[in-house]
Each structure stands twice: as structure tokens, then as C-alpha cells.
Design an enzyme around this catalytic site. Structure first.
Site, short mmCIF file in Angstrom:
data_model
loop_
_atom_site.label_atom_id
_atom_site.label_comp_id
_atom_site.label_asym_id
_atom_site.label_seq_id
_atom_site.Cartn_x
_atom_site.Cartn_y
_atom_site.Cartn_z
N LYS A 22 0.99 -1.15 0.02
CA LYS A 22 -0.11 0.00 0.00
C LYS A 22 0.87 1.26 -0.02
O LYS A 22 0.64 2.31 -0.97
CB LYS A 22 -0.88 -0.22 1.23
CG LYS A 22 -1.40 1.44 1.65
CD LYS A 22 -2.50 1.24 3.01
CE LYS A 22 -1.45 1.56 4.01
NZ LYS A 22 -1.30 2.86 4.41
N ASN A 23 1.77 1.14 0.84
CA ASN A 23 2.84 2.36 0.96
C ASN A 23 3.65 2.70 -0.09
O ASN A 23 4.46 3.68 -0.22
CB ASN A 23 3.34 2.34 2.30
CG ASN A 23 2.45 2.74 3.42
OD1 ASN A 23 1.36 2.95 3.30
ND2 ASN A 23 2.80 2.37 4.84
N CYS A 116 -4.17 12.70 13.12
CA CYS A 116 -4.92 11.44 13.09
C CYS A 116 -4.77 10.74 14.65
O CYS A 116 -4.15 11.14 15.43
CB CYS A 116 -4.36 10.48 11.89
SG CYS A 116 -2.79 9.94 12.30
N ARG A 121 1.02 14.59 12.77
CA ARG A 121 1.15 14.19 11.24
C ARG A 121 1.33 15.51 10.64
O ARG A 121 0.75 15.75 9.52
CB ARG A 121 0.15 13.34 10.75
CG ARG A 121 -0.53 12.04 11.58
CD ARG A 121 0.64 11.12 11.64
NE ARG A 121 1.12 10.48 10.28
CZ ARG A 121 0.57 9.49 9.69
NH1 ARG A 121 -0.45 8.92 10.23
NH2 ARG A 121 0.99 9.00 8.61
N ASP A 306 5.41 0.56 11.97
CA ASP A 306 3.99 0.03 11.44
C ASP A 306 3.92 -1.66 12.04
O ASP A 306 2.87 -2.13 11.80
CB ASP A 306 4.18 0.11 9.97
CG ASP A 306 3.81 1.16 9.52
OD1 ASP A 306 3.97 1.74 8.20
OD2 ASP A 306 3.33 2.24 10.35
N ARG A 398 -8.19 -0.54 5.27
CA ARG A 398 -7.49 0.47 4.52
C ARG A 398 -6.37 0.08 3.85
O ARG A 398 -5.59 0.50 3.05
CB ARG A 398 -7.25 1.62 5.61
CG ARG A 398 -8.21 2.34 5.99
CD ARG A 398 -7.93 3.77 6.60
NE ARG A 398 -6.82 4.43 6.29
CZ ARG A 398 -6.51 5.56 6.58
NH1 ARG A 398 -6.83 5.95 7.81
NH2 ARG A 398 -5.60 6.54 5.72
C1 EPZ Z 1 4.73 6.62 6.15
O1 EPZ Z 1 3.89 7.80 6.88
C2 EPZ Z 1 3.63 5.72 6.28
N1 EPZ Z 1 2.77 6.15 5.42
C3 EPZ Z 1 3.46 5.39 7.63
O2 EPZ Z 1 2.54 4.15 7.66
C4 EPZ Z 1 4.54 5.11 8.38
O3 EPZ Z 1 4.13 4.63 9.86
C5 EPZ Z 1 5.63 6.19 8.40
O4 EPZ Z 1 5.97 6.38 7.13
C6 EPZ Z 1 6.74 5.87 9.12
O5 EPZ Z 1 7.42 4.78 8.64
C7 EPZ Z 1 2.90 5.83 4.01
O6 EPZ Z 1 3.94 5.78 3.60
C8 EPZ Z 1 1.61 6.39 3.13
P1 EPZ Z 1 6.80 10.26 8.16
P2 EPZ Z 1 4.47 9.37 6.67
O7 EPZ Z 1 6.64 11.40 7.35
O8 EPZ Z 1 5.49 9.63 5.64
C9 EPZ Z 1 7.08 13.54 11.57
C10 EPZ Z 1 0.64 3.03 7.81
O9 EPZ Z 1 0.27 2.34 8.73
N2 EPZ Z 1 6.89 14.38 10.33
O10 EPZ Z 1 7.87 9.43 7.90
O11 EPZ Z 1 3.57 10.25 7.20
C11 EPZ Z 1 5.98 12.69 11.73
O12 EPZ Z 1 4.84 13.01 12.52
C12 EPZ Z 1 1.01 4.39 7.95
O13 EPZ Z 1 0.62 2.33 6.50
C13 EPZ Z 1 7.21 15.95 10.90
O14 EPZ Z 1 7.20 16.47 11.90
O15 EPZ Z 1 5.59 9.35 8.04
C14 EPZ Z 1 6.49 11.45 12.49
O16 EPZ Z 1 6.69 11.63 13.75
C15 EPZ Z 1 0.94 4.89 9.36
N3 EPZ Z 1 6.96 16.62 9.56
C16 EPZ Z 1 7.75 11.52 11.67
O17 EPZ Z 1 8.02 12.50 11.35
C17 EPZ Z 1 6.78 16.50 8.36
O18 EPZ Z 1 6.64 17.41 7.46
C18 EPZ Z 1 7.80 10.13 10.75
O19 EPZ Z 1 6.60 10.74 9.73
C19 EPZ Z 1 6.75 14.90 8.17
C20 EPZ Z 1 6.75 14.18 9.33
#
Ligand code: EPZ
Length: 418
Positions: A22-23, A116, A121, A306, A398
Site C-alpha cells: 500500500k505504501n 490522526c 502528522r 508499523d 484501509r
Molecule cells: C509513512 O507515513 C507511512 N505512510 C506510515 O504508514 C509509516 O508509519 C510512516 O511513514 C513511518 O514509517 C505511507 O507511506 C503512506 P513520516 P509518513 O513522514 O510519511 C514527523 C501505515 O500504517 N513529520 O516518515 O506520514 C511525523 O509526525 C502508515 O501504513 C514531521 O514532523 O511518516 C512522524 O512523527 C501509518 N513533519 C515522523 O516525522 C513532516 O513534515 C515520521 O513521519 C513529516 C513528518
């Protein structure tokens, strides 16, 4: 709302096929916006988030033909460069259209995701990166508007913290920018590497995907391509744990073993036999007797956040105390309360969860809260004594394709109730 009714106690036996990631499919779908030529994606999982992204792309101007796990997208022109709140609030990954829209049409209006279940996020790093590439950003009424009338230009973008979709968004913005872009402190997840492979097939010039420094040389135009999405490592990991927690013997077929290396290592430390009969199969066998093993989530190749909830369910059945630390998200222990209602002994202390075991779980009525927390409740229900009813399984839909069919195939007593 659909529910799952699960009767626990059956060791799972047999083979489970792995669906596409999915990701990886989500950014790949968004990448189709970068060209007016057709992009065909194979092994796309049929899950809710993918359908949501397809709907968003069609609203933007793409034509989508879906034939099972093959999706053909064609975007002759960008009609409406927007990701509205109604869609973004249901799927944060909608922000993945930000980079492609600015790169292709010079404009984007994307709703801020809002929080969320698992945390705030924010997408401040996505926005910072686009500003570095010359986009003018305006934030108002819950939306961000990005504008780059005379195109983006290459720049060095150093991410304050590792972000998976932030890396993907900026990679897609940079492929059509003038000059070279360097992404530093980039995410190394397999899904980033898969997206780079697709973009390269479309004519992009990208080096270093999978490392912390990615170099992109912008090109004038991108063409169409055909690409098969990598298998879903989180689904594969979830089913490995299902085999372990039920004391079964399960083969996970069509996966990429190295993508779940951190989990396999933890399972082996816990006393679970994990072998690799061939290049794309992992076999998990467990007597049900487990040792507790501490775990800390980290960016890839560390232990995936995850899979944290699923691992916690397993540790409730392990002998001793295990300390689980969640370093990626600020609020990703919601499953702990529900597991405790089934009899687990878990104490939360900030980013740490202290799990004592083994504690016999008994079936209960529980509520799913987010995608991966729901998966952990399914795993707990498979080993719990008696019947568990899990409500709001749309969370599971999802990200897991036909999870009840796949689990039933290997002996689980699980059924969906409309
Ligand atoms: C991706 O989310 C995945 N989703 C998530 O999977 C996964 O948990 C996550 O990466 C971490 O591996 C998809 O790929 C669609 P991040 P993403 O940006 O990219 C902070 C699932 O269950 N952050 O790597 O949104 C953020 O809040 C989902 O399939 C900022 O502060 O995660 C988090 O604490 C859930 N500012 C950390 O960084 C930003 O601009 C990592 O988030 C972006 C992120």
C-alpha cells in the site's frame, strides 16, 4: 460498520500470499500526475486507501482504468490541482500529490492533513522542501497553496528529521525541476526505492535512493511506464507474527525477506524458528513458548513502527518483561488499552510500553482505532480463549487486502459480519 468475529486457539498452518505494498502504491499512483502519458501499475493492493487515492487523482484530472491489481492511469492535463479536506482528512497520504502537482502544473492547493489517531502528522518538512525548490507557499483556511509559475529549480534540501512521504513528495517535485536537487537525511524505506525505480522508468535521473542522500537531475518531461509494485512488508510482517503467536507453521509467499529483516531477527531472539525456503518465501514455526525481547522502533532498516502494535500483541504471550519504545510517532499505543481488556499486562510510560507475560488472553468486544492497532487486535484474538468481536474494521480494510480470507485459508476462525 463491519465487524470481525474471531474464535482464538487454532495454530495457523499453510501458506499466505503477500499483496502489493500500500505504501509503495500510494506514491506510485501520485507519480502518474507527472506525465500525460499512460502509467500502468501492477500488483496494486485492492484496499481502501488505494481507492481513495484513485478518486483523488480522477478529481485532479486523471483517467483511471482498474483491472484487478493492475491500474492504468493517464493524466492528459491537470484539471483541478487540489486535494480537498474531505479526502485528506480520511487519508493523510493525499499530501503525496503536492510535489507532483507543483512540478507538473506549477500550482497545488492541498488541505493540511490535521491530526490522526497516532499523532499530529504535520507536513512542515514537505512544505520546507518545496520552498527550497522555489515554490511560493501560502497557508490559509486549513489549506496550503503552493505556486511555481516559472517552474521549480534544483536545491539542497536537508530534512530536519527522516520523513518517508516527505522524501517521496520532494523526489517527485525535483524530477522536473531545473538543475540538480540533493535530498539529505532522506528516508531509506523500500517504498522510497520502489518509487525511484518507477520514476527512473519514466525517464527521471535519480541516484542514491535507499541511502540518506538522494541526487536528482531534473529533466524537461517524463514519459509513461509500466511498473510492478513491491510486496507489502508490513502485511508480510503481520502474518509472520500471526504464525508465531498462534504456535503455528506458516509460509509467507511472494515477499522480500530482507524488507522484514529487523522483525525476523526479533522473532528468532524470541525463540521462533524463521527460515527462508526460497528467495521470496519466509517460513515461521513456533511452539507457542516465547521469550520476551525488548524492541525500539526506528526508521528503515530498523524495526518498523508499523509493526510495533503487532509485536506488542506477541510479547503479551512471551515469558518475562519486554520494553517496547515507539520513537517515530507520539501516540501510537492505543492498542495497549484494548489488549489489556483482553487480559494483557501492559504499563505505558510515555514512549515506553512495559509488557509482562505470558498472560492468557480471553476474547472480548474491542474497537479498532487505527490501521496497525487493528491488526494487533486481530493477532491477539487469534490466540485468545473464546470469541473476540472487533468493531470498526474499516480501519483494517484501509491497508490489508482480504485479511479474513487470507487468515481463514490457514485455519483461523475469523468471519466478517456486516
Ligand atoms: C509513512 O507515513 C507511512 N505512510 C506510515 O504508514 C509509516 O508509519 C510512516 O511513514 C513511518 O514509517 C505511507 O507511506 C503512506 P513520516 P509518513 O513522514 O510519511 C514527523 C501505515 O500504517 N513529520 O516518515 O506520514 C511525523 O509526525 C502508515 O501504513 C514531521 O514532523 O511518516 C512522524 O512523527 C501509518 N513533519 C515522523 O516525522 C513532516 O513534515 C515520521 O513521519 C513529516 C513528518
Amino acid at each position: 460498520m463491519d465487524k470481525f468475529v474471531i474464535v482464538g486457539g487454532t495454530p495457523l498452518r499453510g501458506e499466505i500470499p503477500t499483496s502489493g505494498s500500500k505504501n509503495s502504491a500510494l506514491p506510485a499512483l501520485a507519480a502518474a500526475l507527472l506525465t500525460e502519458e499512460p502509467v500502468t501499475l501492477k500488483r496494486v493492493p485492492r484496499v481502501r486507501d488505494i481507492r481513495t487515492m484513485q478518486r483523488l487523482l480522477v478529481d485532479i484530472g486523471s483517467k483511471a482504468d482498474v483491472d484487478g491489481e493492475t491500474v492504468r492511469l493517464e493524466t492528459p492535463q491537470i484539471v483541478c490541482p487540489e486535494a480537498p479536506y474531505e479526502l485528506v482528512k480520511t487519508m493523510r497520504a493525499s499530501s503525496l500529490v503536492l510535489g507532483p502537482l507543483v512540478a507538473r502544473s506549477g500550482r497545488a492547493r492541498v488541505s493540511l492533513p490535521g491530526g490522526c489517531a497516532i499523532g499530529g502528522r504535520p507536513i512542515n518538512l514537505h512544505i520546507f522542501g518545496l520552498e527550497q525548490l522555489g515554490a511560493r507557499i501560502h497557508q490559509a483556511h486549513g489549506y496550503i497553496e503552493a505556486e511555481a509559475a516559472d517552474g521549480l529549480r534544483g536545491a539542497v534540501v536537508h530534512f530536519d528529521r527522516i520523513t518517508v512521504t516527505g522524501t517521496e513528495d520532494l523526489m517527485m517535485a525535483a524530477v522536473l525541476a531545473k538543475g540538480e536537487t540533493i535530498l539529505r537525511n532522506a528516508a531509506r524505506e523500500p517504498e522510497v526505492v520502489d518509487l525511484a525505480a518507477l520514476l527512473t522508468r519514466m525517464g527521471a535521473k535519480i541516484e542514491g535512493a535507499g541511502t540518506t542522500t538522494i541526487r536528482i537531475n531534473g529533466v524537461e518531461k517524463l514519459g509513461g511506464a509500466e511498473h510492478t509494485i513491491i510486496p507489502d512488508r508490513i502485511e508480510a510482517g503481520t502474518f509472520l507474527i500471526a504464525g508465531a503467536i498462534t504456535g503455528g507453521d506458516v509460509a509467507i509467499a511472494g515477499c522480500i525477506p530482507e524488507h522484514v529483516g529487523a522483525l525476523v531477527s526479533k522473532l528468532q531472539q524470541a525463540g521462533v524458528a524463521v527460515t527462508q525456503p526460497d528467495a521470496t518465501t519466509l517460513r515461521v514455526r513456533s511452539s507457542g513458548k516465547l521469550r520476551s525481547v525488548d524492541m525500539t522502533t526506528e526508521e528503515y532498516p530498523g524495526f518498523a513502527t508499523d509493526l510495533q502494535a503487532q509485536y506488542m500483541a506477541l510479547m503479551t504471550q512471551a515469558e518475562g518483561i519486554s520494553i517496547i519504545v515507539e520513537t517515530i510517532f507520539e501516540n501510537r499505543f492505543m492498542h495497549a488499552q484494548e489488549l489489556a481488556r483482553m487480559g494483557a499486562n501492559i504499563r505505558l510510560d510515555g514512549r515506553q510500553a512495559i509488557v509482562a507475560g505470558p498472560y492468557r488472553l480471553t476474547g472480548a468486544g474491542v474497537i479498532a482505532s487505527d490501521l496497525r492497532a487493528s491488526a494487533s487486535l486481530v493477532l491477539a484474538a487469534l490466540v485468545a480463549k473464546g470469541e473476540t468481536v472487533i468493531d470498526r474494521v474499516y480501519h483494517i480494510d484501509r491497508g490489508y487486502e482480504k485479511i479474513e480470507a487470507k487468515l481463514s485459508q490457514v485455519g483461523a476462525q475469523i468471519r466478517r459480519v456486516e
